[in-house]
Write an enzyme that holds these catalytic residues in place. Structure first.
Site, PDB file in Angstrom:
ATOM      1  N   GLU A 439       0.824  -1.221   0.000  1.00  0.00           N
ATOM      2  CA  GLU A 439       0.000   0.000   0.000  1.00  0.00           C
ATOM      3  C   GLU A 439       0.851   1.260   0.000  1.00  0.00           C
ATOM      4  O   GLU A 439       0.508   2.266   0.621  1.00  0.00           O
ATOM      5  CB  GLU A 439      -0.966   0.009   1.199  1.00  0.00           C
ATOM      6  CG  GLU A 439      -1.996  -1.102   1.158  1.00  0.00           C
ATOM      7  CD  GLU A 439      -2.770  -1.163  -0.136  1.00  0.00           C
ATOM      8  OE1 GLU A 439      -2.932  -0.117  -0.799  1.00  0.00           O
ATOM      9  OE2 GLU A 439      -3.203  -2.261  -0.510  1.00  0.00           O
ATOM     10  N   GLY A 440       1.953   1.217  -0.717  1.00  0.00           N
ATOM     11  CA  GLY A 440       2.877   2.346  -0.787  1.00  0.00           C
ATOM     12  C   GLY A 440       3.940   2.193   0.275  1.00  0.00           C
ATOM     13  O   GLY A 440       3.643   2.263   1.477  1.00  0.00           O
TER      14      GLY A 440
END
Length: 592
Positions: A439-440
């Site tokens: 998620e980044g």
């Protein structure tokens, strides 16, 4: 030992540190009864302890299996998921128009922590479904909502996010998956996606995939990406499942941790292309996907909190049972529990304090998200949206860094037994590692904080938050409570350092971007440790004012954090402002 949700700590964090009580009293939550939070969390804690926690080790040891394009999850997983949906847990914050309970995101955030602590690999599945619900509700057509949203909200079907490709990780704009519009308005999608969490499993009859792809005439980069809903099974007119869509799991990854969560390679196009439906507008997929990603980033931050709390609880229990050595000055025969040793207490306090700080940062993000949509005043909503945007990279980045550190310390407290899988401490360490990556990555979160969130509105959101933190520090100092020790002084110094660093970075975001980027990660650490310290102090003050029987414990916790963690802010300021040149010369060192 099993997991017990720390309900009292969570409620103090939610109501006071995160500001839920103040937001309710200000009317931002309408007729929501804040007392319901305790009841919901109590029941969530029971479900987690009785159903999910016992499956944590089972899932880690058994893992998943892929045969003939079908994934079989660990023993007990499908039944646990069935009980989960029957209990209404998937629908906690879902839209009421589609069968959801409509409870605040903040309440669901606390539940997410509980699921993550009990069984993080299990909790990851509904976390992504919640993000899918958010994207479909915000950007989908009425027809798609009618077909899919109720099933997703109930949990009868699950959702996935499909961004990553072999050549396109953080650089999403490099993706190659193709979509071609058909005469009937649908799209045919061909391509391969990797690292797709719960891309295939046996817990539900259908899976609703949200896939990023590029149209033939789309602009290059992220401006030319569209988002499509691609069901595993097509839906007949009567709502029953129809033909199998052309999207299959062609492989599963063998991972360091999260063994019970299937991470799939998904292939589309072996039989003419997967049928997909456009979400939002063509070439606007990143805007739609970020609706999913922002929700998921908060969820991943809560994974960090959950794993940290589970690791802390286990380490504390072990330290009280394991006997080695004698307490200083104690005479007689026999050994004492390692809990008596100052270094073990230091590790346990660090675990406890950091977990508490990360929890409140995540909860504060959730409250801001709630107010950004629930408040009646447009300015209040806009300010809350800006606050949520500012806090999100810290909720994800800082909290998962803490999850990793606390799990690491958990192994250390166990000593040699922590390195043995039998105790379970190693599983927390392995499971936590991915949270700082997906998620980044946390580096991406730091870059987002510096280049976008800090600079937004000339830094107005940052200054507003720092003013609130300064008021908390002032209240700590005004309390004249000797139990706080030097908390007020340490937090004030940390705030002053953070203010100087923020101004320094704001000046260089455009004039010297490489200098700003070089300091992004230590800045996120500085911001998180200062914010966390002030939030814990606000909770301690609230506990004292309310006559909480554990007030002394919360004061001691805030003091420890301020004097041992927030105190690092000055050094981190110097790291940000003075180390850009050393980073700039890295090529000569690393490649010379």
């Amino acid at each position: 030992m099993t997991y017990r949700a720390p309900i009292s700590d969570m409620l103090l964090s939610l109501n006071h540190g995160a500001g839920l009580k103040a937001a309710v009293e200000a009317g931002h939550y309408g007729d929501f009864d804040a007392d319901i939070a305790a009841a919901v969390l109590e029941e969530a804690g029971k479900f987690a302890t009785d159903v999910l926690a016992p499956l944590n080790k089972v899932g880690d040891e058994h893992g998943i299996k892929l045969e003939g394009g079908k994934v079989t999850t660990a023993p007990g997983w499908p039944d646990a998921y069935k009980r989960w949906t029957e209990g209404g847990w998937n629908a906690v914050s879902g839209p009421e128009d589609f069968g959801g309970q409509g409870l605040p995101i903040a309440i669901n955030a606390a539940c997410t922590e509980i699921w993550s602590a009990a069984n993080v690999a299990f909790g990851l599945c509904p976390l992504l479904t919640a993000s899918a619900i958010e994207a479909l509700d915000a950007h989908g057509s009425d027809e798609l909502k009618k077909i899919y949203l109720e099933k997703l909200v109930s949990g009868e079907w699950t959702g996935t996010m499909q961004l990553t490709e072999p050549q396109a990780g953080s650089d999403v704009g490099a993706l190659r998956t193709r979509a071609e519009k058909q005469a009937d308005g649908t799209y045919r999608i061909k391509g391969t996606k990797i690292f797709i969490t719960y891309g295939e499993h046996d817990m539900t009859d259908n899976i609703v995939h949200f896939v990023l792809a590029r149209l033939p005439d789309a602009p290059a980069g992220t401006k030319g990406i569209s988002l499509f809903l691609v069901p595993k099974f097509m839906i007949n007119a009567d709502g029953s499942l129809g033909q199998r869509n052309d999207i299959f799991a062609s492989g599963v990854e063998h991972k360091l941790g999260m063994h019970a969560s299937p991470t799939c390679t998904m292939t589309m196009g072996d039989h003419g292309g997967a049928i997909g439906f456009l979400i939002g507008e063509e070439n606007q997929g990143m805007r739609c996907m970020f609706t999913m990603m922002n929700q998921a980033r908060l969820g991943v931050g809560l994974e960090g909190v959950g794993v940290a709390d589970r690791a802390f609880q286990q380490a504390l229990s072990f330290a009280q049972e394991r006997k080695q050595g004698r307490a200083v000055g104690k005479k007689g025969d026999g050994s004492d529990a390692i809990f008596v040793h100052p270094d073990v207490k230091r590790m346990l306090m660090r675990m406890r304090a950091q977990t508490a700080a990360a929890r409140t940062i995540c909860y504060a993000t959730a409250v801001a998200l709630d107010v950004s949509t629930r408040a009646r005043d447009p300015k209040v909503r806009a300010d809350a949206a800006a606050r949520a945007a500012l806090l999100t990279p810290m909720a994800k980045g800082y909290s998962t860094d803490i999850g990793n550190e606390v799990a690491y310390l958990g192994v250390q407290v166990h000593g040699g037994m922590g390195f043995i899988e039998e105790t379970g401490a190693a599983q927390h360490y392995r499971d936590a590692r991915i949270t700082a990556i997906y998620e980044g990555t946390n580096g991406i979160q730091a870059i987002d904080l510096v280049t976008r969130k800090l600079a937004a509105n000339g830094g107005a959101s940052v200054w507003a938050l720092l003013d609130e933190l300064a008021a908390t520090v002032k209240n700590v100092e005004a309390s004249n409570d000797p139990a706080f020790g030097t908390t007020g002084v340490k937090l004030r110094e940390a705030l002053e350092a953070l203010t100087r660093t923020s101004k320094w970075l704001l000046e260089r975001v455009t004039s010297a971007p490489n200098e700003a980027l070089a300091g992004a990660t230590p800045y996120l650490q500085q911001f998180g440790s200062t914010l966390g310290g002030c939030l814990l102090a606000s909770e301690a003050l609230a506990a004292k004012a309310d006559g909480n029987t554990d007030a002394a414990r919360y004061v001691s916790l805030a003091r420890f954090f301020a004097e041992n963690i927030s105190v690092q802010a000055g050094a981190l300021e110097r790291t940000v402002t003075e180390s850009a040149e050393s980073v700039a010369t890295a090529d000569a060192v690393l490649l010379g």
